[in-house]
Scaffold this motif. Structure first.
Motif, PDB file in Angstrom:
ATOM      1  N   VAL A   1      31.199   8.759  32.289  1.00  0.00           N
ATOM      2  CA  VAL A   1      29.996   9.348  31.705  1.00  0.00           C
ATOM      3  C   VAL A   1      29.672  10.671  32.388  1.00  0.00           C
ATOM      4  O   VAL A   1      29.699  10.779  33.613  1.00  0.00           O
ATOM      5  CB  VAL A   1      28.782   8.397  31.865  1.00  0.00           C
ATOM      6  CG1 VAL A   1      27.580   8.944  31.111  1.00  0.00           C
ATOM      7  CG2 VAL A   1      29.125   7.008  31.380  1.00  0.00           C
TER       8      VAL A   1
ATOM      9  N   PRO B   1      26.317  12.373  32.247  1.00  0.00           N
ATOM     10  CA  PRO B   1      25.013  12.114  31.648  1.00  0.00           C
ATOM     11  C   PRO B   1      24.215  13.392  31.400  1.00  0.00           C
ATOM     12  O   PRO B   1      24.524  14.452  31.942  1.00  0.00           O
ATOM     13  CB  PRO B   1      24.315  11.235  32.685  1.00  0.00           C
ATOM     14  CG  PRO B   1      24.945  11.609  33.965  1.00  0.00           C
ATOM     15  CD  PRO B   1      26.357  11.981  33.657  1.00  0.00           C
TER      16      PRO B   1
ATOM     17  N   ALA C   1      22.770  14.310  36.599  1.00  0.00           N
ATOM     18  CA  ALA C   1      22.702  13.281  37.650  1.00  0.00           C
ATOM     19  C   ALA C   1      23.544  13.650  38.862  1.00  0.00           C
ATOM     20  O   ALA C   1      24.390  12.890  39.319  1.00  0.00           O
ATOM     21  CB  ALA C   1      23.119  11.908  37.112  1.00  0.00           C
ATOM     22  N   ILE C   2      23.309  14.832  39.394  1.00  0.00           N
ATOM     23  CA  ILE C   2      24.093  15.286  40.539  1.00  0.00           C
ATOM     24  C   ILE C   2      23.475  14.773  41.842  1.00  0.00           C
ATOM     25  O   ILE C   2      22.348  14.314  41.867  1.00  0.00           O
ATOM     26  CB  ILE C   2      24.159  16.823  40.594  1.00  0.00           C
ATOM     27  CG1 ILE C   2      22.736  17.393  40.539  1.00  0.00           C
ATOM     28  CG2 ILE C   2      25.016  17.360  39.502  1.00  0.00           C
ATOM     29  CD1 ILE C   2      22.527  18.586  41.360  1.00  0.00           C
ATOM     30  N   PHE C   3      24.249  14.880  42.928  1.00  0.00           N
ATOM     31  CA  PHE C   3      23.753  14.558  44.270  1.00  0.00           C
ATOM     32  C   PHE C   3      23.467  15.888  44.969  1.00  0.00           C
ATOM     33  O   PHE C   3      24.397  16.543  45.431  1.00  0.00           O
ATOM     34  CB  PHE C   3      24.785  13.767  45.053  1.00  0.00           C
ATOM     35  CG  PHE C   3      25.365  12.608  44.281  1.00  0.00           C
ATOM     36  CD1 PHE C   3      24.546  11.605  43.810  1.00  0.00           C
ATOM     37  CD2 PHE C   3      26.713  12.539  44.018  1.00  0.00           C
ATOM     38  CE1 PHE C   3      25.065  10.546  43.088  1.00  0.00           C
ATOM     39  CE2 PHE C   3      27.247  11.477  43.300  1.00  0.00           C
ATOM     40  CZ  PHE C   3      26.416  10.479  42.835  1.00  0.00           C
ATOM     41  N   PRO C   4      22.184  16.297  45.056  1.00  0.00           N
ATOM     42  CA  PRO C   4      21.900  17.673  45.506  1.00  0.00           C
ATOM     43  C   PRO C   4      22.401  17.982  46.913  1.00  0.00           C
ATOM     44  O   PRO C   4      22.728  19.128  47.201  1.00  0.00           O
ATOM     45  CB  PRO C   4      20.371  17.766  45.430  1.00  0.00           C
ATOM     46  CG  PRO C   4      19.873  16.403  45.202  1.00  0.00           C
ATOM     47  CD  PRO C   4      20.976  15.587  44.653  1.00  0.00           C
ATOM     48  N   GLY C   5      22.487  16.974  47.789  1.00  0.00           N
ATOM     49  CA  GLY C   5      22.848  17.258  49.173  1.00  0.00           C
ATOM     50  C   GLY C   5      24.322  17.090  49.482  1.00  0.00           C
ATOM     51  O   GLY C   5      24.715  17.154  50.641  1.00  0.00           O
TER      52      GLY C   5
ATOM     53  N   GLY D   1      33.527  10.537  42.278  1.00  0.00           N
ATOM     54  CA  GLY D   1      34.004  10.111  40.963  1.00  0.00           C
ATOM     55  C   GLY D   1      35.305   9.331  41.030  1.00  0.00           C
ATOM     56  O   GLY D   1      35.645   8.609  40.103  1.00  0.00           O
TER      57      GLY D   1
ATOM     58  N   GLY E   1      23.184  21.051  45.027  1.00  0.00           N
ATOM     59  CA  GLY E   1      21.785  21.361  44.746  1.00  0.00           C
ATOM     60  C   GLY E   1      21.494  22.843  44.704  1.00  0.00           C
ATOM     61  O   GLY E   1      20.451  23.270  44.208  1.00  0.00           O
TER      62      GLY E   1
ATOM     63  N   GLY F   1      22.911  26.096  36.807  1.00  0.00           N
ATOM     64  CA  GLY F   1      23.010  25.037  35.803  1.00  0.00           C
ATOM     65  C   GLY F   1      24.415  24.859  35.257  1.00  0.00           C
ATOM     66  O   GLY F   1      24.892  23.739  35.092  1.00  0.00           O
TER      67      GLY F   1
ATOM     68  N   ARG G   1      26.636  23.233  37.842  1.00  0.00           N
ATOM     69  CA  ARG G   1      26.327  21.806  37.955  1.00  0.00           C
ATOM     70  C   ARG G   1      26.960  21.019  36.819  1.00  0.00           C
ATOM     71  O   ARG G   1      27.474  19.919  37.018  1.00  0.00           O
ATOM     72  CB  ARG G   1      24.823  21.579  37.895  1.00  0.00           C
ATOM     73  CG  ARG G   1      24.100  22.011  39.116  1.00  0.00           C
ATOM     74  CD  ARG G   1      22.639  21.966  38.818  1.00  0.00           C
ATOM     75  NE  ARG G   1      21.884  22.372  39.976  1.00  0.00           N
ATOM     76  CZ  ARG G   1      20.776  21.765  40.367  1.00  0.00           C
ATOM     77  NH1 ARG G   1      20.300  20.761  39.693  1.00  0.00           N
ATOM     78  NH2 ARG G   1      20.144  22.181  41.423  1.00  0.00           N
TER      79      ARG G   1
ATOM     80  N   ARG H   1      33.306  15.305  37.890  1.00  0.00           N
ATOM     81  CA  ARG H   1      33.181  13.971  38.472  1.00  0.00           C
ATOM     82  C   ARG H   1      33.618  12.915  37.471  1.00  0.00           C
ATOM     83  O   ARG H   1      34.297  11.948  37.818  1.00  0.00           O
ATOM     84  CB  ARG H   1      31.731  13.739  38.899  1.00  0.00           C
ATOM     85  CG  ARG H   1      31.492  12.376  39.497  1.00  0.00           C
ATOM     86  CD  ARG H   1      30.058  12.200  39.915  1.00  0.00           C
ATOM     87  NE  ARG H   1      29.157  12.234  38.774  1.00  0.00           N
ATOM     88  CZ  ARG H   1      27.837  12.320  38.870  1.00  0.00           C
ATOM     89  NH1 ARG H   1      27.273  12.416  40.049  1.00  0.00           N
ATOM     90  NH2 ARG H   1      27.092  12.341  37.796  1.00  0.00           N
TER      91      ARG H   1
ATOM     92  N   GLN I   1      20.851   9.892  47.122  1.00  0.00           N
ATOM     93  CA  GLN I   1      20.451  11.149  46.493  1.00  0.00           C
ATOM     94  C   GLN I   1      20.231  11.027  44.998  1.00  0.00           C
ATOM     95  O   GLN I   1      19.431  11.773  44.439  1.00  0.00           O
ATOM     96  CB  GLN I   1      21.505  12.227  46.792  1.00  0.00           C
ATOM     97  CG  GLN I   1      21.514  12.553  48.258  1.00  0.00           C
ATOM     98  CD  GLN I   1      22.538  13.595  48.616  1.00  0.00           C
ATOM     99  OE1 GLN I   1      23.055  14.290  47.761  1.00  0.00           O
ATOM    100  NE2 GLN I   1      22.820  13.714  49.892  1.00  0.00           N
ATOM    101  N   ASN I   2      20.946  10.141  44.333  1.00  0.00           N
ATOM    102  CA  ASN I   2      20.744   9.987  42.892  1.00  0.00           C
ATOM    103  C   ASN I   2      21.311   8.634  42.464  1.00  0.00           C
ATOM    104  O   ASN I   2      22.517   8.469  42.354  1.00  0.00           O
ATOM    105  CB  ASN I   2      21.432  11.129  42.136  1.00  0.00           C
ATOM    106  CG  ASN I   2      21.018  11.155  40.682  1.00  0.00           C
ATOM    107  OD1 ASN I   2      20.805  10.126  40.074  1.00  0.00           O
ATOM    108  ND2 ASN I   2      20.891  12.343  40.145  1.00  0.00           N
TER     109      ASN I   2
ATOM    110  N   SER J   1      29.139   6.766  38.919  1.00  0.00           N
ATOM    111  CA  SER J   1      30.349   6.948  39.722  1.00  0.00           C
ATOM    112  C   SER J   1      30.932   5.605  40.149  1.00  0.00           C
ATOM    113  O   SER J   1      31.739   5.540  41.068  1.00  0.00           O
ATOM    114  CB  SER J   1      30.036   7.773  40.978  1.00  0.00           C
ATOM    115  OG  SER J   1      29.400   8.968  40.623  1.00  0.00           O
TER     116      SER J   1
ATOM    117  N   THR K   1      17.718  22.596  48.978  1.00  0.00           N
ATOM    118  CA  THR K   1      18.322  22.519  47.652  1.00  0.00           C
ATOM    119  C   THR K   1      17.246  22.263  46.608  1.00  0.00           C
ATOM    120  O   THR K   1      16.181  21.768  46.918  1.00  0.00           O
ATOM    121  CB  THR K   1      19.351  21.394  47.573  1.00  0.00           C
ATOM    122  OG1 THR K   1      18.678  20.177  47.863  1.00  0.00           O
ATOM    123  CG2 THR K   1      20.469  21.615  48.553  1.00  0.00           C
ATOM    124  N   ARG K   2      17.576  22.594  45.372  1.00  0.00           N
ATOM    125  CA  ARG K   2      16.635  22.328  44.294  1.00  0.00           C
ATOM    126  C   ARG K   2      16.842  20.910  43.802  1.00  0.00           C
ATOM    127  O   ARG K   2      17.930  20.363  43.872  1.00  0.00           O
ATOM    128  CB  ARG K   2      16.867  23.306  43.140  1.00  0.00           C
ATOM    129  CG  ARG K   2      16.524  24.724  43.493  1.00  0.00           C
ATOM    130  CD  ARG K   2      16.816  25.614  42.324  1.00  0.00           C
ATOM    131  NE  ARG K   2      18.247  25.706  42.076  1.00  0.00           N
ATOM    132  CZ  ARG K   2      18.767  25.930  40.892  1.00  0.00           C
ATOM    133  NH1 ARG K   2      17.995  26.051  39.855  1.00  0.00           N
ATOM    134  NH2 ARG K   2      20.071  26.024  40.743  1.00  0.00           N
TER     135      ARG K   2
END
Lengths: 249, 308
Positions: free
Chosen positions: A108, A110, A114-118, A128, A161, A165, A168, A175, B188-189, B196, B306-307
């Motif tokens: 997926v 999405p 649904a990213i991991f900013p850090g 992934g 992060g 856009g 990302r 992923r 984080q998410n 995943s 980070t945003r």
């Protein structure tokens, strides 16, 4: 879908009719709390098929993708994936079965990414690679992703992060591509992107060397025409029209 | 400020950081405010007390009064506390996570269940062991170094070094292992992690055991300075929770900086003659409330560039 009047089957689509059914959705309803978004949906996806899912905002495209991966609040109806029943009645536990379904072969990308900013781009792609094979080959596979999206190559150690856009979106799709899946669900790959970048993302999607079937939800029909094997329309939570190759009049 | 005060502050900060990091990781990955963290702390202390008490005659008979004997005792104390903490984590997983994690309003339910576990544990310990304080063997020995006129007790130095080692190992595990990557992704998410293939049910168990072991380590180290008692976990739990909040729940570096700040604040307030120890708690809370008014996301909010 009044404007989609003329259509014809391409030779590609005719070839696909002989392929086995990968996903069979039967009388699927789903929603969140008291809200019913999907109304008795039927859809069949054959192996290797690329389907464009079109429809206005809030008419159930995302909910259908979430229902396939058990991310909606509740759902009922049958979903057969690769011969296994993964649907059924369910009123809570959103997301509980999702990792298992992902491991069965549903990948997926999405809406909202649904990213991991850090995490860095590389770590992100490693996330992934959830199957044993993908984890062992993760270096080669990550290099492959950088080949598909050359813009990500110089950003390998950048935090996701901090990316734009479009970058990302590429990370999110990258992923999704890390493990081999049978079905790829891509939710609005052009959403919020500049036309030039969204076109590049779509080109990359169509050029993917993946074997699996693909459902791409998209509002911009012109990005799908000529490339998708079939275009399916959604309106007010119901399936409207299921056509082969579509040419805009 | 003399060196002795710095060492005292670091000593406090080490214990607080061990508690706060556990609470912080647990909240952001599993979505649980673990009120039973104090119970884990107390049980680990008692487990170490029981194990070292049982081993003492055996070790004394085999090794005598050698350095090896105290080494064996130290290893037994730390490993029994770590193991008991990890086991407590597994019990919390079975009682407060697995049955309710997909029900609506899960964070509140988990809070209530872990609070009940905490109260029940304190009462249980009171019932079985009585309210008396129990002293544990001093694994770092008695004595002090004199450095530049400041007196540093062995247990203080040992606590700081021990906590730093355990925290370093935890952070390295989070950073470099595959399971650690999954935990960070989940922190984080949650939705991205599910897509995943990272399962919350599966990943929650090692997280709860890890944070439990961290609480056990804190108990083992604090037992070198003060006694073990049934209510020993209450103050570390309160400090850990508030420092985790100060650090911005979910931020591990934020929790560490928060622990350092609070450790120094307490040491300094305690050392000021006209304030003294009785104002330590109020000064701490005033500081934390002030920081949260100015920066609602805590210290972690400052570190995070980070945003969303």
């Amino acid at each position: 879908m009044a404007h989609l009047t003329r259509y014809s089957l391409t030779s590609e689509s005719r070839r696909l009719i002989l392929k086995p059914e990968l996903l069979q959705i039967n009388q699927l309803s789903a929603g969140y709390g008291p809200l019913r978004v999907l109304h008795e949906i039927d859809l069949t996806v054959r192996a290797g098929e690329r389907i464009g899912l079109v429809g206005l905002n809030g008419h159930g495209k995302t909910t259908m993708m979430r229902a396939i991966t058990h991310m909606t609040g509740w759902q009922q109806g049958s979903i057969r994936f690769n011969g296994v029943e993964i649907g059924g009645n369910r009123s809570q536990g959103a997301g509980r079965r999702t990792p298992g379904l992902v491991k069965m072969g549903i990948a997926v990308a999405p809406q909202g990414d649904a990213i991991f900013p850090g995490l860095s781009v590389r770590k992100h792609l490693e996330c992934g690679a959830h199957t044993k094979l993908a984890w062992r080959e993760r270096r080669q596979r990550i290099a492959q992703i950088y080949k598909i999206f050359p813009a990500l190559d110089p950003l390998q150690d950048a935090l996701v992060g901090k990316l734009s856009g479009g970058e990302r979106r590429m990370v999110s799709i990258g992923r999704m591509l890390m493990a081999d899946a049978k079905l790829y669900l891509i939710d609005e790959p052009s959403l919020g992107l500049a036309p030039k970048i969204s076109k590049r993302v779509m080109e990359a999607l169509w050029a993917l060397p993946v074997e699996g079937a693909m459902i791409i939800a998209e509002q911009n029909v012109s990005l799908l025409t000529g490339r998708a094997d079939r275009i399916v329309g959604m309106h007010a939570g119901r399936m409207r029209g299921d056509v082969g190759h579509v040419e805009l009049v | 400020m003399d060196l002795g005060l710095v060492v005292y502050a670091l000593n406090l900060a080490a214990i607080y950081a061990l508690m706060a990091i556990g609470i912080s990781i647990l909240w952001s990955s599993v979505g649980m405010i673990n009120m039973a963290h104090g119970a884990t702390f107390a049980i680990s202390g008692y487990a170490a007390w029981l194990v070292t008490g049982a081993l003492k005659p055996v070790v004394a008979a085999t090794f005598g009064k050698t350095v090896l004997a105290s080494g064996v005792m130290a290893a037994a104390l730390v490993s029994s506390a770590l193991l008991a903490g990890a086991l407590c984590g597994a019990v919390i997983y079975a009682l407060a996570f697995l049955p309710i994690h997909d029900k609506p309003n899960y964070p509140v339910r988990a809070l209530i269940i872990t609070l009940a576990l905490n109260i029940g544990t304190v009462q249980g310990l009171l019932y079985f062991f009585g309210p008396r304080n129990q002293g544990l063997p001093k694994i770092f020995g008695f004595g002090r170094w004199e450095i530049w006129g400041a007196k540093i007790r062995y247990d203080q130095a040992g606590t700081i070094v021990g906590a730093a080692v355990i925290m370093g190992l935890t952070l390295a595990w989070l950073r470099y292992s595959r399971r650690g990557l999954e935990v960070r992704a989940m922190m984080q998410n949650a939705e991205g992690a599910a897509y995943s293939g990272i399962s919350r049910q599966v990943t929650a168990l090692p997280i709860l055991m890890l944070t439990g072991a961290l609480a056990g380590m804190a108990a083992a180290l604090l037992s070198q300075t003060i006694f073990v008692s049934p209510t020993a976990g209450v103050v570390p739990l309160v400090k850990g929770l508030t420092i985790a909040l100060l650090g911005g729940l979910g931020s591990v570096p934020g929790a560490m900086i928060g622990a350092l700040l609070i450790g120094f604040l307490e040491a300094i307030v305690g050392a000021i003659p006209f304030l003294g120890q009785r104002y330590v708690m109020s000064a701490t809370f005033a500081f934390i409330i002030l920081v949260l008014i100015v920066r609602p996301r805590g210290i972690g909010g400052l570190l995070d560039d980070t945003r969303e």
